[in-house]
Enzyme design. Structure first.
Site, mmCIF file in Angstrom:
data_model
loop_
_atom_site.group_PDB
_atom_site.id
_atom_site.type_symbol
_atom_site.label_atom_id
_atom_site.label_comp_id
_atom_site.label_asym_id
_atom_site.label_seq_id
_atom_site.Cartn_x
_atom_site.Cartn_y
_atom_site.Cartn_z
ATOM 1 N N LYS A 173 2.377 2.862 8.437
ATOM 2 C CA LYS A 173 1.767 1.804 7.630
ATOM 3 C C LYS A 173 0.540 1.225 8.336
ATOM 4 O O LYS A 173 -0.418 0.808 7.679
ATOM 5 C CB LYS A 173 2.792 0.706 7.339
ATOM 6 C CG LYS A 173 3.908 1.155 6.384
ATOM 7 C CD LYS A 173 3.395 1.426 4.983
ATOM 8 C CE LYS A 173 4.515 1.670 3.988
ATOM 9 N NZ LYS A 173 4.029 1.906 2.616
ATOM 10 N N SER A 180 7.132 5.505 -0.531
ATOM 11 C CA SER A 180 7.554 5.528 0.884
ATOM 12 C C SER A 180 9.023 5.137 0.965
ATOM 13 O O SER A 180 9.467 4.269 0.222
ATOM 14 C CB SER A 180 6.770 4.512 1.731
ATOM 15 O OG SER A 180 7.258 4.510 3.069
ATOM 16 N N ASN A 187 -4.475 11.499 0.831
ATOM 17 C CA ASN A 187 -4.642 12.205 -0.453
ATOM 18 C C ASN A 187 -5.003 11.242 -1.572
ATOM 19 O O ASN A 187 -5.855 11.530 -2.417
ATOM 20 C CB ASN A 187 -3.351 12.938 -0.825
ATOM 21 C CG ASN A 187 -3.101 14.145 0.071
ATOM 22 O OD1 ASN A 187 -4.047 14.735 0.598
ATOM 23 N ND2 ASN A 187 -1.839 14.502 0.248
ATOM 24 N N PHE A 199 12.250 1.130 -6.301
ATOM 25 C CA PHE A 199 12.511 -0.276 -6.620
ATOM 26 C C PHE A 199 11.226 -0.973 -7.096
ATOM 27 O O PHE A 199 11.127 -1.393 -8.253
ATOM 28 C CB PHE A 199 13.105 -0.917 -5.360
ATOM 29 C CG PHE A 199 13.186 -2.416 -5.352
ATOM 30 C CD1 PHE A 199 13.617 -3.127 -6.462
ATOM 31 C CD2 PHE A 199 12.854 -3.117 -4.192
ATOM 32 C CE1 PHE A 199 13.708 -4.522 -6.431
ATOM 33 C CE2 PHE A 199 12.942 -4.498 -4.147
ATOM 34 C CZ PHE A 199 13.356 -5.194 -5.269
ATOM 35 N N ARG A 205 19.821 -1.680 3.328
ATOM 36 C CA ARG A 205 19.189 -2.977 3.581
ATOM 37 C C ARG A 205 20.212 -4.092 3.391
ATOM 38 O O ARG A 205 21.219 -3.934 2.712
ATOM 39 C CB ARG A 205 17.965 -3.158 2.677
ATOM 40 C CG ARG A 205 16.820 -2.333 3.232
ATOM 41 C CD ARG A 205 15.531 -2.631 2.533
ATOM 42 N NE ARG A 205 15.434 -1.899 1.294
ATOM 43 C CZ ARG A 205 14.322 -1.877 0.560
ATOM 44 N NH1 ARG A 205 13.256 -2.543 0.935
ATOM 45 N NH2 ARG A 205 14.283 -1.181 -0.561
ATOM 46 N N LYS A 225 4.616 11.089 7.040
ATOM 47 C CA LYS A 225 3.669 11.845 6.210
ATOM 48 C C LYS A 225 3.207 11.063 4.991
ATOM 49 O O LYS A 225 2.031 11.077 4.648
ATOM 50 C CB LYS A 225 4.294 13.180 5.779
ATOM 51 C CG LYS A 225 4.277 14.212 6.905
ATOM 52 C CD LYS A 225 5.077 15.453 6.562
ATOM 53 C CE LYS A 225 4.355 16.344 5.581
ATOM 54 N NZ LYS A 225 5.122 17.599 5.336
ATOM 55 N N TYR A 240 7.846 4.252 10.567
ATOM 56 C CA TYR A 240 7.427 3.478 9.387
ATOM 57 C C TYR A 240 6.265 2.557 9.763
ATOM 58 O O TYR A 240 5.220 2.549 9.112
ATOM 59 C CB TYR A 240 8.618 2.670 8.883
ATOM 60 C CG TYR A 240 8.367 1.864 7.620
ATOM 61 C CD1 TYR A 240 8.113 2.498 6.408
ATOM 62 C CD2 TYR A 240 8.433 0.468 7.637
ATOM 63 C CE1 TYR A 240 7.914 1.763 5.246
ATOM 64 C CE2 TYR A 240 8.247 -0.271 6.481
ATOM 65 C CZ TYR A 240 7.992 0.377 5.288
ATOM 66 O OH TYR A 240 7.798 -0.360 4.145
ATOM 67 N N TYR A 260 -12.024 4.025 4.499
ATOM 68 C CA TYR A 260 -12.563 4.477 3.206
ATOM 69 C C TYR A 260 -13.363 3.363 2.553
ATOM 70 O O TYR A 260 -14.366 3.610 1.885
ATOM 71 C CB TYR A 260 -11.436 4.949 2.275
ATOM 72 C CG TYR A 260 -11.214 6.439 2.335
ATOM 73 C CD1 TYR A 260 -10.613 7.027 3.448
ATOM 74 C CD2 TYR A 260 -11.623 7.272 1.289
ATOM 75 C CE1 TYR A 260 -10.420 8.399 3.516
ATOM 76 C CE2 TYR A 260 -11.432 8.640 1.351
ATOM 77 C CZ TYR A 260 -10.830 9.202 2.458
ATOM 78 O OH TYR A 260 -10.651 10.560 2.516
#
Ligand code: UDP
Length: 329
Positions: A151, A77, A101, A13, A188, A93, A147, A161
């Site tokens: 997040k 996601s 990654n 989306f 949803r 993951k 979830y 980072y």
């Protein structure tokens, strides 16, 4: 030479709207998606552009793209409670390994990276409206935890980072968003209600419908994300529409909009369903000079027009049905 941007979750989306935005602004866009919850039809119209390349890849595995990269937007996601119940491990993951990654790729390419975080980092909030400074109230072991915690980890590793490697990072906390290209059967609330209206079914309100959400039209959200990417702000920023409504009132609004001859049936509330949610957008206003412009009624009309163009097959596809029993108390 054109700037190159990698967008993960490109066939989803938000990802598909981002691809469109960057292409129309003259970027070369590399779209990546594993097509688990995304749909190639969302980007089909972009394939004719010489500036669009699609990679069918799962970013939870090592990510490589040839050539230079200027920007990465990590939007891959599952994003609906039913999706993350269905594919909890992949949800964990992609938010954790996938983010790692992509941060590594950004570092290797010297690219700036923006990651899609969520209002779910606030869990079932006991501060209202939610400011970025609020640390949240998340149940780490509940069904939504896969979830929310992915997040939250994503935000933590992104800031690490930034601090440790000096990487240019941005974090957007996205509140409930709606618009064309949502999956009709993603579970949803908005596609659920519109699908029910179009099929002539009763509306399923979970709980007593007094829980609130604040819905942002997709074009407003994309503009906010775009501004954040090009800002200097590396702390998380809420992007959403503060116009809050109860789910019961929302159901009535959609019944009125669609003219559906249906009634509301009340079902039990899913686990850990937040009781209220509304973004405090003062940071976005101050730093990005951004606020939403599309009133809900206008946005809903445009979204309804999109859903009306879908086929009968899409309208009656219910791939989440057998998960219904999992999510109710
Ligand atoms: N909801 C509902 N009926 C539905 C689907 C959802 O009443 O058919 C409710 C849900 O319990 C929640 C709200 O609508 O309180 C928003 O749910 P959604 O799945 O859209 O996303 P969330 O904001 O919970 O992540």
């Amino acid at each position: 030479m054109k700037k190159r941007v990698l967008i993960t979750g490109a066939a989803g989306f938000l990802g598909s709207h981002l691809c469109e935005r960057f292409l129309s602004d003259g970027y070369e866009v590399l779209g990546m998606d594993n097509l688990i919850t995304g749909d190639l039809r969302n980007v089909e119209h972009l394939f004719s552009s010489g500036d669009f390349t699609f990679y069918h890849h799962d970013v939870s595995n090592f990510v490589h793209v040839p050539g230079k990269l200027d920007y990465i937007l990590h939007f891959a996601s599952p994003a609906s409670p039913i999706d993350y119940l269905k594919i909890p491990i992949q949800t964990l993951k992609v938010g954790s390994l996938g983010t790692h990654n992509l941060l590594g790729l950004a570092k290797a390419k010297g690219a700036r990276i923006l990651v899609a975080s969520t209002s779910e980092v606030y869990g079932d909030p006991d501060i209202h409206p939610q400011k970025e400074t609020y640390w949240g109230n998340v149940n780490p072991i509940g069904p939504r935890g896969v979830y929310d915690e992915a997040k939250r980890f994503q935000e933590a590793i992104t800031m690490a980072y930034h601090r440790f490697h000096g990487l240019e990072t941005r974090i957007v906390r996205i509140f409930n968003t709606y618009g064309p290209r949502m999956r009709l059967n993603d579970g949803r609330v908005l596609p659920a209600f519109i699908g029910q209206a179009l099929r002539g079914e009763d509306f399923t309100v979970f709980g007593d419908g007094s829980q609130t959400r604040s819905f942002c039209y997709v074009d407003d959200l994309i503009e906010g994300i775009y501004r954040l990417l090009f800002s200097d702000h590396c702390e998380p920023v809420n992007i959403g529409n503060p116009d809050e409504i109860s789910i019961e009132a929302f159901a009535k609004e959609i019944i009125e909009l669609t003219g559906a001859q249906t009634k509301i049936t009340y079902k039990s509330l899913p686990h850990d369903d937040p009781k209220k949610r509304r973004p405090d957008i003062s940071v976005a206003k101050a730093v990005l000079d951004w606020e939403p412009k599309v009133p809900r009624y206008e946005g809903l009309k445009m979204t309804l027009e999109y859903f009306k163009t879908l086929s009968e097959e899409d309208l009656y596809k219910k791939d989440h049905k057998h998960f219904d029993n999992f999510i109710r108390r």
